[in-house]
Scaffold this motif. Structure first.
Motif, PDB file in Angstrom:
ATOM      1  N   GLY A 198       0.929  -1.612  -0.142  1.00 38.78           N
ATOM      2  CA  GLY A 198      -0.068  -0.157   0.311  1.00 38.78           C
ATOM      3  C   GLY A 198       0.778   1.575  -0.173  1.00 38.78           C
ATOM      4  N   GLY A 199       2.130   1.589  -0.779  1.00 32.82           N
ATOM      5  CA  GLY A 199       3.038   2.536  -0.269  1.00 32.82           C
ATOM      6  C   GLY A 199       4.303   2.570  -1.514  1.00 32.82           C
ATOM      7  N   GLY A 200       4.162   3.734  -1.921  1.00 32.35           N
ATOM      8  CA  GLY A 200       5.100   3.771  -2.787  1.00 32.35           C
ATOM      9  C   GLY A 200       6.155   4.892  -2.349  1.00 32.35           C
ATOM     10  N   ILE A 201       7.502   5.084  -3.750  1.00 32.08           N
ATOM     11  CA  ILE A 201       8.977   5.384  -3.449  1.00 32.08           C
ATOM     12  C   ILE A 201       8.841   6.330  -4.672  1.00 32.08           C
ATOM     13  CG2 ILE A 201      11.161   5.869  -3.032  1.00 32.08           C
ATOM     14  CD1 ILE A 201      10.194   2.710  -1.248  1.00 32.08           C
ATOM     15  N   VAL A 202       9.019   7.359  -4.169  1.00 30.88           N
ATOM     16  CA  VAL A 202       9.763   8.168  -5.367  1.00 30.88           C
ATOM     17  C   VAL A 202      11.470   8.811  -5.704  1.00 30.88           C
ATOM     18  CG1 VAL A 202       9.849  10.194  -6.969  1.00 30.88           C
ATOM     19  CG2 VAL A 202       7.173   9.210  -6.386  1.00 30.88           C
ATOM     20  N   PHE A 203      12.092   7.508  -6.323  1.00 33.15           N
ATOM     21  CA  PHE A 203      13.559   8.184  -5.867  1.00 33.15           C
ATOM     22  C   PHE A 203      13.715   8.863  -6.892  1.00 33.15           C
ATOM     23  CE2 PHE A 203      17.899   6.988  -6.826  1.00 33.15           C
ATOM     24  CZ  PHE A 203      18.207   6.933  -5.663  1.00 33.15           C
ATOM     25  N   ARG A 204      14.342   9.583  -5.791  1.00 31.57           N
ATOM     26  CA  ARG A 204      14.971  11.436  -6.863  1.00 31.57           C
ATOM     27  C   ARG A 204      16.593  11.761  -7.096  1.00 31.57           C
ATOM     28  NH1 ARG A 204      11.327  16.072  -4.327  1.00 31.57           N
ATOM     29  NH2 ARG A 204      12.377  15.554  -2.123  1.00 31.57           N
ATOM     30  N   HIS A 205      17.067  11.445  -5.554  1.00 30.57           N
ATOM     31  CA  HIS A 205      18.504  11.757  -5.294  1.00 30.57           C
ATOM     32  C   HIS A 205      19.583  12.121  -6.693  1.00 30.57           C
ATOM     33  CE1 HIS A 205      18.060  10.260  -1.864  1.00 30.57           C
ATOM     34  NE2 HIS A 205      18.700   9.749  -1.321  1.00 30.57           N
ATOM     35  N   TYR A 206      18.544  13.352  -7.275  1.00 31.78           N
ATOM     36  CA  TYR A 206      19.133  14.231  -8.766  1.00 31.78           C
ATOM     37  C   TYR A 206      20.636  14.876  -7.946  1.00 31.78           C
ATOM     38  CZ  TYR A 206      14.414  14.912  -9.193  1.00 31.78           C
ATOM     39  OH  TYR A 206      13.138  14.785  -9.194  1.00 31.78           O
ATOM     40  N   ARG A 207      21.544  14.784  -7.455  1.00 31.20           N
ATOM     41  CA  ARG A 207      22.742  15.359  -6.613  1.00 31.20           C
ATOM     42  C   ARG A 207      23.531  14.100  -6.333  1.00 31.20           C
ATOM     43  NH1 ARG A 207      19.390  18.921  -4.934  1.00 31.20           N
ATOM     44  NH2 ARG A 207      19.412  18.287  -3.070  1.00 31.20           N
ATOM     45  N   THR A 208      23.007  13.144  -6.022  1.00 33.07           N
ATOM     46  CA  THR A 208      24.017  11.733  -6.063  1.00 33.07           C
ATOM     47  C   THR A 208      24.438  11.364  -7.108  1.00 33.07           C
ATOM     48  OG1 THR A 208      22.355  11.092  -4.141  1.00 33.07           O
ATOM     49  CG2 THR A 208      23.869   9.575  -4.858  1.00 33.07           C
ATOM     50  N   GLU A 209      26.309  10.766  -6.717  1.00 31.59           N
ATOM     51  CA  GLU A 209      27.005  10.511  -7.546  1.00 31.59           C
ATOM     52  C   GLU A 209      26.257   9.384  -8.936  1.00 31.59           C
ATOM     53  OE1 GLU A 209      29.731   7.631  -9.977  1.00 31.59           O
ATOM     54  OE2 GLU A 209      29.097   7.376  -7.911  1.00 31.59           O
ATOM     55  N   PRO A 210      26.119   8.956  -9.878  1.00 37.95           N
ATOM     56  CA  PRO A 210      25.464   7.925 -10.702  1.00 37.95           C
ATOM     57  C   PRO A 210      25.617   6.523 -10.318  1.00 37.95           C
ATOM     58  CG  PRO A 210      26.475   9.143 -12.647  1.00 37.95           C
ATOM     59  CD  PRO A 210      27.112   9.973 -10.974  1.00 37.95           C
ATOM     60  N   LEU A 211      26.979   6.259  -9.959  1.00 33.84           N
ATOM     61  CA  LEU A 211      26.963   4.721  -8.854  1.00 33.84           C
ATOM     62  C   LEU A 211      26.431   4.624  -8.454  1.00 33.84           C
ATOM     63  CD1 LEU A 211      30.636   3.472 -10.261  1.00 33.84           C
ATOM     64  CD2 LEU A 211      28.396   3.353 -11.327  1.00 33.84           C
ATOM     65  N   ALA A 212      26.538   5.457  -6.659  1.00 36.47           N
ATOM     66  CA  ALA A 212      25.774   6.226  -5.825  1.00 36.47           C
ATOM     67  C   ALA A 212      23.885   5.843  -6.273  1.00 36.47           C
ATOM     68  CB  ALA A 212      26.824   6.866  -4.842  1.00 36.47           C
ATOM     69  N   ARG A 213      24.045   6.635  -6.775  1.00 37.70           N
ATOM     70  CA  ARG A 213      22.440   6.797  -7.437  1.00 37.70           C
ATOM     71  C   ARG A 213      22.245   5.300  -7.608  1.00 37.70           C
ATOM     72  NH1 ARG A 213      18.779   9.242 -11.233  1.00 37.70           N
ATOM     73  NH2 ARG A 213      17.028   9.516  -9.830  1.00 37.70           N
ATOM     74  N   ARG A 214      22.197   4.967  -8.496  1.00 36.68           N
ATOM     75  CA  ARG A 214      22.401   3.642  -8.702  1.00 36.68           C
ATOM     76  C   ARG A 214      21.970   2.367  -8.008  1.00 36.68           C
ATOM     77  NH1 ARG A 214      20.861   0.690 -13.664  1.00 36.68           N
ATOM     78  NH2 ARG A 214      19.880  -0.818 -13.363  1.00 36.68           N
ATOM     79  N   ALA A 215      23.057   2.441  -7.124  1.00 36.80           N
ATOM     80  CA  ALA A 215      23.185   1.609  -5.882  1.00 36.80           C
ATOM     81  C   ALA A 215      22.204   1.415  -4.837  1.00 36.80           C
ATOM     82  CB  ALA A 215      24.748   1.133  -5.483  1.00 36.80           C
ATOM     83  N   LEU A 216      21.851   2.722  -4.496  1.00 33.05           N
ATOM     84  CA  LEU A 216      21.344   2.787  -3.598  1.00 33.05           C
ATOM     85  C   LEU A 216      19.744   2.783  -3.730  1.00 33.05           C
ATOM     86  CD1 LEU A 216      19.751   4.111  -0.348  1.00 33.05           C
ATOM     87  CD2 LEU A 216      19.973   6.566  -1.767  1.00 33.05           C
ATOM     88  N   PHE A 217      19.456   2.769  -5.391  1.00 29.37           N
ATOM     89  CA  PHE A 217      18.096   2.718  -5.495  1.00 29.37           C
ATOM     90  C   PHE A 217      17.877   0.997  -5.573  1.00 29.37           C
ATOM     91  CE2 PHE A 217      15.432   0.676  -9.046  1.00 29.37           C
ATOM     92  CZ  PHE A 217      14.513   1.986  -9.267  1.00 29.37           C
ATOM     93  N   GLU A 218      18.979   0.317  -6.184  1.00 34.75           N
ATOM     94  CA  GLU A 218      18.688  -0.801  -6.048  1.00 34.75           C
ATOM     95  C   GLU A 218      18.387  -1.507  -4.757  1.00 34.75           C
ATOM     96  OE1 GLU A 218      18.691  -3.058  -8.490  1.00 34.75           O
ATOM     97  OE2 GLU A 218      18.787  -1.282  -9.867  1.00 34.75           O
ATOM     98  N   VAL A 219      19.045  -0.927  -3.640  1.00 38.63           N
ATOM     99  CA  VAL A 219      17.952  -1.662  -2.168  1.00 38.63           C
ATOM    100  C   VAL A 219      17.525  -0.785  -2.379  1.00 38.63           C
ATOM    101  CG1 VAL A 219      18.780  -0.896   0.016  1.00 38.63           C
ATOM    102  CG2 VAL A 219      20.959  -1.298  -1.885  1.00 38.63           C
ATOM    103  N   LEU A 220      16.357   0.094  -2.442  1.00 40.69           N
ATOM    104  CA  LEU A 220      15.230   0.491  -2.359  1.00 40.69           C
ATOM    105  C   LEU A 220      14.402  -0.798  -3.351  1.00 40.69           C
ATOM    106  CD1 LEU A 220      15.220   4.381  -1.874  1.00 40.69           C
ATOM    107  CD2 LEU A 220      14.719   2.507  -0.361  1.00 40.69           C
TER     108      LEU A 220
END
Length: 184
Positions: free
Chosen positions: A36-58
């Motif tokens: 019943g929930g949703g996540i909008v993953f933004r993290h626009y200023r995060t370095e690309p590899l770290a952004r993708r890694a955090l997205f994968e954990v989420l």
């Protein structure tokens, strides 16, 4: 949703933000209601590899808890990252069905939501918020006026907390989204 997307459209959304420590963000995602929930993953200023890694954990948390996970940015990226949807102004078609959301801050953006064929929108900021210090909040009256201009479900964003839920329906909100309201 109109059949383009298999998951239920949530009424509660966690918006990601670089101000929030990753551990607090992951804990908040794990507390969202199962199915019943949703996540909008933004993290626009995060370095690309770290952004993708955090997205994968989420994404792992989202799959385990049956949450909708949207990627802010280009539709092509959302499809490539196997997100459930794309958040933003990109109206291009995707190779597979994706949930679409847009931000609404004023009447011009409300009109754009109608034209873009979005599945839902985030109207903000309802109240003052720490993520946009000094920004002008809409307040209840202007929020309600914007909510009436769109023909898709409206999520209230900006300074919203659980205690505001009883008031939201009366101003045209179908649900709510938060950063601090879900991570504090």
């Amino acid at each position: 949703m109109d059949g383009r997307h298999r998951k239920k459209r949530p009424a509660l959304w966690l918006m990601t933000d670089e101000r929030v420590a990753p551990a607090a963000l992951l804990a908040a995602a794990a507390r969202l209601p199962k199915g019943g929930g949703g996540i909008v993953f933004r993290h626009y200023r995060t370095e690309p590899l770290a952004r993708r890694a955090l997205f994968e954990v989420l994404r792992t948390i989202a799959r385990r808890r049956r949450l909708v996970l949207m990627l802010a940015g280009p539709v092509r990226d959302a499809a490539a990252w196997r997100a459930d949807g794309a958040h933003g102004r990109d109206a291009r078609r995707a190779a597979r069905p994706l949930l679409r959301s847009r931000a609404v801050h004023d009447g011009r953006e409300a009109v754009a939501v109608r034209r873009a064929g979005a599945d839902l929108c985030f109207v903000s900021p309802l109240f003052p918020t720490r993520s946009h210090v000094g920004g002008r909040a809409l307040g209840r009256v202007r929020f309600a006026a914007l909510a009436r201009q769109v023909d898709v479900p409206v999520m209230a964003l900006g300074g919203v907390r659980r205690g505001h839920r009883p008031m939201l329906r009366g101003i045209g909100a179908d649900g709510w989204a938060a950063i601090d309201g879900l991570t504090d």
